[in-house]
Design a protein around this motif. Structure first.
Motif, PDB file in Angstrom:
ATOM      1  N   PRO A 101       0.702  -1.403   0.069  1.00  0.00           N
ATOM      2  CA  PRO A 101      -0.070   0.093   0.037  1.00  0.00           C
ATOM      3  C   PRO A 101       0.741   1.416  -0.050  1.00  0.00           C
ATOM      4  N   GLU A 102       0.430   2.255  -0.704  1.00  0.00           N
ATOM      5  CA  GLU A 102       1.350   3.610  -0.709  1.00  0.00           C
ATOM      6  C   GLU A 102       0.328   4.555  -0.164  1.00  0.00           C
ATOM      7  N   THR A 103       0.880   5.561   0.598  1.00  0.00           N
ATOM      8  CA  THR A 103       0.009   6.616   0.915  1.00  0.00           C
ATOM      9  C   THR A 103       0.464   7.961   0.311  1.00  0.00           C
ATOM     10  N   LEU A 104      -0.479   8.788  -0.135  1.00  0.00           N
ATOM     11  CA  LEU A 104      -0.404   9.770  -0.963  1.00  0.00           C
ATOM     12  C   LEU A 104      -1.344  10.978  -0.465  1.00  0.00           C
ATOM     13  N   LYS A 105      -0.479  12.139  -0.523  1.00  0.00           N
ATOM     14  CA  LYS A 105      -1.431  13.208   0.008  1.00  0.00           C
ATOM     15  C   LYS A 105      -1.852  14.221  -1.218  1.00  0.00           C
ATOM     16  N   VAL A 106      -3.200  14.499  -1.285  1.00  0.00           N
ATOM     17  CA  VAL A 106      -3.582  14.905  -2.463  1.00  0.00           C
ATOM     18  C   VAL A 106      -4.443  16.424  -2.086  1.00  0.00           C
ATOM     19  N   THR A 107      -4.171  17.510  -2.277  1.00  0.00           N
ATOM     20  CA  THR A 107      -4.889  18.835  -2.284  1.00  0.00           C
ATOM     21  C   THR A 107      -6.328  18.856  -2.765  1.00  0.00           C
ATOM     22  N   ARG A 108      -7.386  19.189  -1.874  1.00  0.00           N
ATOM     23  CA  ARG A 108      -8.511  19.265  -2.058  1.00  0.00           C
ATOM     24  C   ARG A 108      -9.039  20.586  -2.727  1.00  0.00           C
ATOM     25  N   GLU A 109      -9.673  20.608  -3.915  1.00  0.00           N
ATOM     26  CA  GLU A 109      -9.708  21.950  -4.413  1.00  0.00           C
ATOM     27  C   GLU A 109     -10.936  21.664  -5.739  1.00  0.00           C
ATOM     28  N   VAL A 110     -11.540  22.563  -6.061  1.00  0.00           N
ATOM     29  CA  VAL A 110     -12.390  22.496  -7.472  1.00  0.00           C
ATOM     30  C   VAL A 110     -11.605  22.365  -8.585  1.00  0.00           C
ATOM     31  N   THR A 111     -11.858  21.349  -9.398  1.00  0.00           N
ATOM     32  CA  THR A 111     -11.041  21.218 -10.597  1.00  0.00           C
ATOM     33  C   THR A 111     -11.649  21.785 -11.752  1.00  0.00           C
ATOM     34  N   LYS A 112     -11.091  22.234 -12.543  1.00  0.00           N
ATOM     35  CA  LYS A 112     -11.509  23.092 -13.932  1.00  0.00           C
ATOM     36  C   LYS A 112     -11.382  21.870 -14.890  1.00  0.00           C
ATOM     37  N   VAL A 113     -12.494  22.024 -15.531  1.00  0.00           N
ATOM     38  CA  VAL A 113     -12.610  21.103 -16.752  1.00  0.00           C
ATOM     39  C   VAL A 113     -11.535  21.295 -17.655  1.00  0.00           C
ATOM     40  N   PRO A 114     -10.751  20.303 -18.262  1.00  0.00           N
ATOM     41  CA  PRO A 114      -9.544  20.714 -19.019  1.00  0.00           C
ATOM     42  C   PRO A 114     -10.089  20.900 -20.500  1.00  0.00           C
ATOM     43  N   PRO A 115      -9.230  21.745 -21.078  1.00  0.00           N
ATOM     44  CA  PRO A 115      -9.455  22.203 -22.573  1.00  0.00           C
ATOM     45  C   PRO A 115      -9.381  20.919 -23.306  1.00  0.00           C
ATOM     46  N   ILE A 116      -9.925  20.936 -24.668  1.00  0.00           N
ATOM     47  CA  ILE A 116      -9.645  19.941 -25.713  1.00  0.00           C
ATOM     48  C   ILE A 116      -8.236  20.241 -26.239  1.00  0.00           C
ATOM     49  N   GLU A 117      -7.497  18.955 -26.507  1.00  0.00           N
ATOM     50  CA  GLU A 117      -6.260  19.261 -27.184  1.00  0.00           C
ATOM     51  C   GLU A 117      -6.439  19.166 -28.751  1.00  0.00           C
ATOM     52  N   SER A 118      -5.812  19.991 -29.461  1.00  0.00           N
ATOM     53  CA  SER A 118      -5.986  19.619 -31.088  1.00  0.00           C
ATOM     54  C   SER A 118      -4.532  20.225 -31.515  1.00  0.00           C
ATOM     55  N   LYS A 119      -4.070  19.420 -32.379  1.00  0.00           N
ATOM     56  CA  LYS A 119      -2.919  19.871 -33.041  1.00  0.00           C
ATOM     57  C   LYS A 119      -2.901  18.937 -34.548  1.00  0.00           C
ATOM     58  N   MET A 120      -2.011  19.437 -35.241  1.00  0.00           N
ATOM     59  CA  MET A 120      -1.667  18.624 -36.677  1.00  0.00           C
ATOM     60  C   MET A 120      -0.532  17.760 -36.231  1.00  0.00           C
ATOM     61  N   LEU A 121      -0.613  16.671 -36.626  1.00  0.00           N
ATOM     62  CA  LEU A 121       0.389  15.563 -36.605  1.00  0.00           C
ATOM     63  C   LEU A 121       0.906  15.290 -38.166  1.00  0.00           C
ATOM     64  N   GLN A 122       2.185  15.404 -38.328  1.00  0.00           N
ATOM     65  CA  GLN A 122       2.761  14.773 -39.679  1.00  0.00           C
ATOM     66  C   GLN A 122       2.156  15.647 -40.724  1.00  0.00           C
ATOM     67  N   THR A 123       2.010  16.853 -40.542  1.00  0.00           N
ATOM     68  CA  THR A 123       1.461  17.772 -41.423  1.00  0.00           C
ATOM     69  C   THR A 123       0.032  17.726 -41.928  1.00  0.00           C
ATOM     70  N   ASP A 124      -0.517  16.458 -41.814  1.00  0.00           N
ATOM     71  CA  ASP A 124      -1.880  16.372 -42.306  1.00  0.00           C
ATOM     72  C   ASP A 124      -2.764  15.482 -41.571  1.00  0.00           C
ATOM     73  N   ILE A 125      -2.584  15.251 -40.354  1.00  0.00           N
ATOM     74  CA  ILE A 125      -3.372  14.514 -39.452  1.00  0.00           C
ATOM     75  C   ILE A 125      -3.982  15.158 -38.428  1.00  0.00           C
ATOM     76  N   ALA A 126      -5.103  15.347 -38.472  1.00  0.00           N
ATOM     77  CA  ALA A 126      -5.870  15.978 -37.167  1.00  0.00           C
ATOM     78  C   ALA A 126      -5.845  15.454 -35.804  1.00  0.00           C
ATOM     79  N   TYR A 127      -5.314  15.631 -34.940  1.00  0.00           N
ATOM     80  CA  TYR A 127      -5.624  15.150 -33.563  1.00  0.00           C
ATOM     81  C   TYR A 127      -6.304  15.908 -32.575  1.00  0.00           C
ATOM     82  N   ILE A 128      -7.226  15.114 -32.421  1.00  0.00           N
ATOM     83  CA  ILE A 128      -8.318  15.786 -31.197  1.00  0.00           C
ATOM     84  C   ILE A 128      -8.446  15.020 -29.881  1.00  0.00           C
ATOM     85  N   ARG A 129      -8.037  15.421 -28.818  1.00  0.00           N
ATOM     86  CA  ARG A 129      -7.971  14.846 -27.622  1.00  0.00           C
ATOM     87  C   ARG A 129      -8.999  15.465 -26.757  1.00  0.00           C
TER      88      ARG A 129
END
Length: 415
Positions: free
Chosen positions: A180-208
């Motif tokens: 078992p591992e013990t880990l402390k994590v801050t409590r806070e309101v989490t913002k919804v992350p933005p969508i990641e988008s970029k072009m891969l190899q000049t002609d592939i649309a990548y949407i995360r």
């Protein structure tokens, strides 16, 4: 909030559970779901419980306390039929009604249950959990020293939310941990992350898309259209570790790629079949498509992946999705308590039960080569080591690019 524990001997527990089970079945079957017909076999089963009740009342050596046993009996009854049930007391109900991943303090995770423990399905990017190193399939054994084995997910979220001004101390097991591992994590309101988008190899649309909450499908559409205008001739849609969200967003996302036919449906014993059809006007592109999925893909993202696969609109690459395709309703009980019960399931266009079956990739890319069974103790064991220095995410993305290139080549030949 604390979990009350009552010291009962094993014999007392057994007797109390039998008695309380009979009472619960009478309450749930008779009180919540209407009259039972005379021909229903449940009448005979309830009669057996009635006989057991009489024997315990008149012949058992002790008079068992029913207070703690009632909750245990409800848990046992529901676990047989619904893996996502929740029995909530009045305090739990109040928290549930106000809870929102986007607005409630916490550690920024989407939870599921595995082996009876709250287990992380997604550590939301940018949230405190992700920053602390939490990842999919980390199992929480205790929160601030309180064991989680008997907590429902609403209670687990409540413990992770409070006290909001102090870090949460988690005891973690499984996921390549020998101890078992013990880990402390801050409590806070989490913002919804933005969508990641970029072009891969000049002609592939990548949407995360990390989280398909309200409005995120439309955000993805805008970024997809922008990349297509810049010359993208193929699309990689990354839905790995994307859980939760709204079902409507999943169907809308799929519709951007699927221009006709069914996107899936929702149905239950008392819930009429609700079909979700593609709107040709909402479709954005017919470009070759690859969708990345994994064990952390659930909810709205899983709905979208299933629709795309069944329509044969794109190729799924990665590992088997989790399987969270259910709709729940809150049923009020006496004394302010409530039952959160699955009343319908989401199905793929071909009729596959997403909760039970999840979505299998067309091309599996995994260092373990197996779908995790989260109800098996094997989940808590360390996977065998891999000799490949590349991460599974890297291997999956490389394969997705290759599959997409092959699809474009085949399309050109066909034309």
């Amino acid at each position: 909030m604390t979990i009350r524990r009552f010291p009962l001997s094993s014999k007392n527990k057994y007797a109390a559970l039998l008695l309380s089970s009979m009472l619960v079945i009478y309450s749930v079957v008779g009180g919540k779901f209407g009259r039972v017909s005379a021909q229903d076999t449940s009448i005979q089963e309830l009669d057996v419980f009635n006989q057991v009740y009489a024997k315990i009342k008149n012949d058992y050596v002790d008079q068992p306390s029913m207070t703690a046993a009632m909750v245990g009996a409800i848990r046992g009854l529901l676990e047989q039929v619904d893996p996502y049930w929740e029995y909530l007391n009045a305090k739990d109900v109040a928290f549930y009604k106000d809870f929102s991943v986007e607005k409630t303090p916490g550690i920024g995770v989407i939870l599921t249950k595995a082996n009876g423990y709250p287990t992380i399905l997604e550590a939301i990017p940018g949230g405190p959990g992700a920053k602390a190193g939490l990842k999919t399939f980390d199992t929480i054994e205790a929160i601030d020293g309180v064991p989680t084995r008997e907590m429902n997910l609403v209670q687990a979220y409540a413990y992770l939310a409070n006290p909001s001004d102090k870090p949460a101390t988690l005891t973690l097991i499984g996921n390549n941990r020998t101890e078992p591992e013990t880990l402390k994590v801050t409590r806070e309101v989490t913002k919804v992350p933005p969508i990641e988008s970029k072009m891969l190899q000049t002609d592939i649309a990548y949407i995360r898309i990390p989280l398909l909450v309200q409005g995120k499908a439309n955000d993805a559409k805008k970024q997809l259209e922008d990349l297509l205008k810049k010359g993208a001739t193929g699309v990689i849609l990354d839905l790995r570790a994307s859980a939760g969200g709204k079902d409507s967003e999943g169907y809308l996302l799929a519709n951007y790629f699927v221009d006709s036919g069914s996107l899936g449906y929702l149905q239950g014993q008392k819930v009429p079949k609700k079909l979700f059809q593609a709107d040709p006007k909402a479709a954005v592109t017919k470009a070759p498509l690859v969708v990345l999925v994994d064990g952390g893909t659930g909810g709205a993202a899983e709905i979208a992946a299933a629709a795309i696969k069944d329509s044969k609109r794109g190729t799924l690459v990665g590992t088997h999705t989790f399987g969270t395709g259910s709709h729940q309703t809150l049923i009020a009980l006496d004394g302010g308590a409530a039952l959160l019960l699955t009343d319908a399931k989401y199905y793929s266009p071909s009729g596959k039960d997403l909760q039970t079956q999840g979505v299998a990739p067309d091309t599996t890319v995994s260092k373990n080569n197996n779908r995790l069974d989260l109800n098996s103790a094997q989940t808590l064991e360390a996977p065998p080591p891999s000799t490949d220095p590349r991460s599974e995410d890297e291997l999956q993305l490389e394969k997705a690019i290759q599959v997409l290139k092959d699809a474009r080549t085949a399309a050109k030949r066909a034309a």
